[in-house]
Design a protein around this motif. Sequence first.
Motif, short mmCIF file in Angstrom:
data_model
loop_
_atom_site.label_atom_id
_atom_site.label_comp_id
_atom_site.label_asym_id
_atom_site.label_seq_id
_atom_site.Cartn_x
_atom_site.Cartn_y
_atom_site.Cartn_z
N ALA B 79 1.70 -4.98 -5.92
CA ALA B 79 2.80 -3.90 -5.26
C ALA B 79 1.47 -2.50 -5.31
CB ALA B 79 3.39 -3.13 -6.37
N VAL B 80 0.29 -2.26 -6.13
CA VAL B 80 0.14 -0.90 -5.60
C VAL B 80 -1.49 -1.37 -4.78
CG1 VAL B 80 -1.81 0.23 -7.22
CG2 VAL B 80 0.32 0.37 -7.98
N SER B 81 -1.84 -2.41 -5.18
CA SER B 81 -3.26 -2.95 -3.95
C SER B 81 -2.11 -3.10 -2.94
CB SER B 81 -3.73 -4.32 -4.35
OG SER B 81 -2.77 -5.54 -4.05
N GLY B 82 -0.87 -3.43 -2.59
CA GLY B 82 -0.28 -3.42 -1.25
C GLY B 82 0.56 -2.26 -0.28
N ALA B 83 0.86 -0.69 -1.50
CA ALA B 83 0.82 0.01 -1.65
C ALA B 83 -0.12 1.12 -0.56
CB ALA B 83 1.64 0.72 -2.61
N PRO B 270 6.12 -1.65 -2.40
CA PRO B 270 6.22 -0.20 -1.52
C PRO B 270 7.06 0.49 -0.20
CG PRO B 270 3.82 -1.60 -1.33
CD PRO B 270 5.13 -2.72 -1.87
N HIS B 271 7.89 -0.65 -0.33
CA HIS B 271 8.73 -0.09 0.75
C HIS B 271 10.47 0.21 0.33
CE1 HIS B 271 7.33 -1.05 5.41
NE2 HIS B 271 6.53 -1.76 4.63
N ILE B 272 10.14 -0.80 -1.00
CA ILE B 272 10.97 0.17 -1.88
C ILE B 272 10.91 1.05 -2.20
CG2 ILE B 272 12.50 -0.34 -3.95
CD1 ILE B 272 12.21 -3.67 -2.74
N VAL B 273 9.52 1.20 -2.45
CA VAL B 273 9.81 2.49 -3.37
C VAL B 273 9.61 4.05 -2.20
CG1 VAL B 273 7.67 3.65 -4.44
CG2 VAL B 273 8.10 1.07 -5.28
N ARG B 274 9.11 3.96 -0.89
CA ARG B 274 9.42 4.84 -0.36
C ARG B 274 10.83 5.31 -0.10
NH1 ARG B 274 5.75 1.64 3.15
NH2 ARG B 274 3.94 2.60 2.29
N ALA B 275 12.24 4.45 -0.43
CA ALA B 275 13.09 4.92 -0.12
C ALA B 275 14.02 5.74 -1.60
CB ALA B 275 14.34 3.62 0.02
N ILE B 276 12.33 5.46 -2.52
CA ILE B 276 13.43 6.41 -3.35
C ILE B 276 12.26 7.85 -3.85
CG2 ILE B 276 13.41 6.49 -6.32
CD1 ILE B 276 13.86 3.25 -5.48
N VAL B 277 11.10 7.70 -3.41
CA VAL B 277 10.54 9.01 -3.65
C VAL B 277 9.47 9.15 -2.37
CG1 VAL B 277 9.80 8.36 -6.33
CG2 VAL B 277 7.95 7.90 -3.71
N GLY B 278 9.98 8.89 -1.19
CA GLY B 278 9.27 9.29 -0.27
C GLY B 278 8.14 8.61 -0.15
N ASP B 280 5.02 10.45 0.58
CA ASP B 280 3.22 10.81 -0.58
C ASP B 280 2.66 9.20 -1.45
OD1 ASP B 280 1.33 12.12 -1.74
OD2 ASP B 280 2.70 14.12 -1.15
N TYR B 281 1.71 9.09 -1.35
CA TYR B 281 1.41 8.14 -2.42
C TYR B 281 1.48 8.51 -3.56
CZ TYR B 281 0.50 5.25 1.17
OH TYR B 281 1.46 3.92 2.77
N ARG B 282 1.01 9.99 -3.66
CA ARG B 282 0.90 10.42 -4.92
C ARG B 282 2.38 9.77 -6.47
NH1 ARG B 282 -0.23 16.37 -4.01
NH2 ARG B 282 1.58 16.10 -2.45
N HIS B 283 3.15 9.96 -4.82
CA HIS B 283 4.27 9.73 -6.04
C HIS B 283 4.73 8.03 -5.49
CE1 HIS B 283 6.05 13.47 -4.80
NE2 HIS B 283 5.44 13.29 -5.75
N ILE B 284 3.71 7.83 -4.44
CA ILE B 284 4.56 5.74 -4.03
C ILE B 284 3.58 4.84 -5.52
CG2 ILE B 284 4.42 3.75 -2.56
CD1 ILE B 284 4.45 5.94 -0.62
N ILE B 285 1.84 5.52 -5.67
CA ILE B 285 1.43 4.65 -6.08
C ILE B 285 2.10 4.20 -7.76
CG2 ILE B 285 -0.25 4.58 -7.46
CD1 ILE B 285 -1.92 4.87 -4.65
N PRO B 286 2.93 5.96 -8.47
CA PRO B 286 2.99 5.49 -9.53
C PRO B 286 4.38 4.41 -9.86
CG PRO B 286 2.84 8.04 -9.86
CD PRO B 286 2.15 6.73 -8.97
N MET B 287 5.31 4.91 -9.33
CA MET B 287 6.24 3.90 -8.52
C MET B 287 5.95 2.79 -8.64
SD MET B 287 9.45 4.94 -9.43
CE MET B 287 11.10 5.36 -9.15
N SER B 288 5.41 2.60 -7.88
CA SER B 288 4.80 0.90 -7.45
C SER B 288 4.47 0.49 -8.84
CB SER B 288 4.16 1.08 -6.44
OG SER B 288 4.29 1.33 -5.17
#
Lengths: 276, 338
Positions: B79-83, B270-278, B280-288
Amino acid sequence: MFRLTANDLTVGYDKVPIIQNLSVTIPDKQITSIIGSNGCGKSTLLKAITRIIPYEDGSVLLDGSQIATMKTKDVAKKMAILPQSPDSASGLTVGELVSYGRFPHQSGLGRLKQADIDVIHWAMEVTAIIGFKHRTVDELSGGQRQRVWIAMALAQETDIILLDEPTTYLDMAHQLDILQLLEQLNKQEGRTIIMVLHDINQAARFSDHLLAMRSGQIIQTGSPGEVLTKEMLRNVYEIDGEIGTDPRTGKPICITYDLIKQKEQHNNEKKIHSAI
Amino acid sequence: MKKVKREIQHTAFPIKLIIAIIVCFFTFLIATKMGAKETSFADVFNAFFQKGSSPGYSIIRDIRLPREVAVMFVGAALAVSGAIMQGMTRNPLADPGLLGLTSGANAALAFALAMLPSVSTFGIMVACFIGAAAGAGLVFGIGSMQKGGFTPVKLVLAGAAISIFLQAVADAIGLYFKISKNISLWTAGGAIGTTWQQLSIVIPFILIGLLFALLLSRQVTILSLKEDVATGLGQNTRRIRWLLFIVIVILAGAAVSLVGNMAFIGLMIPHIVRAIVGVDYRHIIPMSIFTGAIFMLLADLVGRMIHAPMETPVVSIVAVLGLPFFLFVVRKGGSAFQ
């Protein structure tokens, strides 16, 4: 001593030189506009000065150091850039995007200190976007979006700001709005502003200094009164223009113009008519 | 819908992250408890805290736990490498499985097994790193040949071509050296048979990869803006791209060395995560990290339960969900959930 100068600059794409042996000095704490026809190299010059594209020969000096050998982060502390139509921030909020203007000043994990937060807040206030702080950038109108990018550049806290066609795609009112904002930043904060503009009347109205370019060379520099002349219009744009004085600002203004080729044709037609 | 979305996005990020961690923890417990052999939560608890072994919980400790730990880390890594790939290529369809990384790693794994039948876990992992780098290098190499860069779909097409080629290489190696069974143990077997010894070698690499991904997350956001903007902000884009490339190779390579070739997770999460946290990769990566782990735990659990006691390959479960998702993202022009 001027802070930003270029000497004998040669820049090109794929070995085709766009700019050759160009030298220029940017006056400090003034508004300088680069004007010229399409493809004359004005955006290329801006990109070379700002290290976005490398130059092949010559030098760009910022405070006496070669920009090519400086750390890119140190350059970013001294000059901010607003590229042409930078709209790719899709889902970032206004506040997030502006906060990235602090990037060159941060190290490590990049936590925002109180001082950073104050600067970000100030940048959004000056550009009157503080009300949209939590909206995403792509929800905004073109004019608002341009203000957000300017706010990001301001958050960088640089003395020099360069903008590539900041008014493109905006309507007349919003164009004026952006230019007045830049004028205010220059007058009140003494920021050096360098921009590429298409509209010569706006350039004359808002700039202290004009650079007119043609085929990779600067062919005329000086105050708007010195540069915006019939002769320059013919040389740079191949147009025959009528120059007057703006009754409100006292600046020179191009009232109307014809393409020189068309005008010749027009005259020829007249001749034919009178011959008949 | 839009209003709900806005409300979700306005919840403070730390709260969302904590919720994700809690959900991940319980998913892990449930996935560990459930399986072909009936066990209880008491068994799970004992497997963690009791010394010695008993038939009740040694199956958990020796078979199920390593497997769950493996799928959890694999999900997080992919997930993180995809993000990161989506950010650095500004391509919503980027995914280590679709752009040649995992198939490259898979081919290298086959090659390593053919050449050195007794190759160690560490050796396999290194082979996977090299293969992932080569696979991605081929895809991006084709990409840079094209003037004006790649459109998202063209990049995926190049990725598909290279992936099929590398898959064929892996199959050919398997047939020629008569090790197809060995290889398919990896590629179709998912995390079956993962041992603690394997984990102790691979997981440190995944942890290092995730740590660097977190440290570089701010840089990914800046890189995901226009190139000129990133340069203007003082980012050394070349150096950051190289660092990120190393991170995704480590993450994808390590994941493949545990479970074999695996596509779509890096695309979907990452697409699912974006719906939750927006965005910004500072949020996408930990959430992923946690969303990827939860997703893989569930996919593996479904694979074990759907046809118990037979195993359905987890890669099939992921593909069944991933393909429609891929088409959905293509249809939305890359802005799914935005």
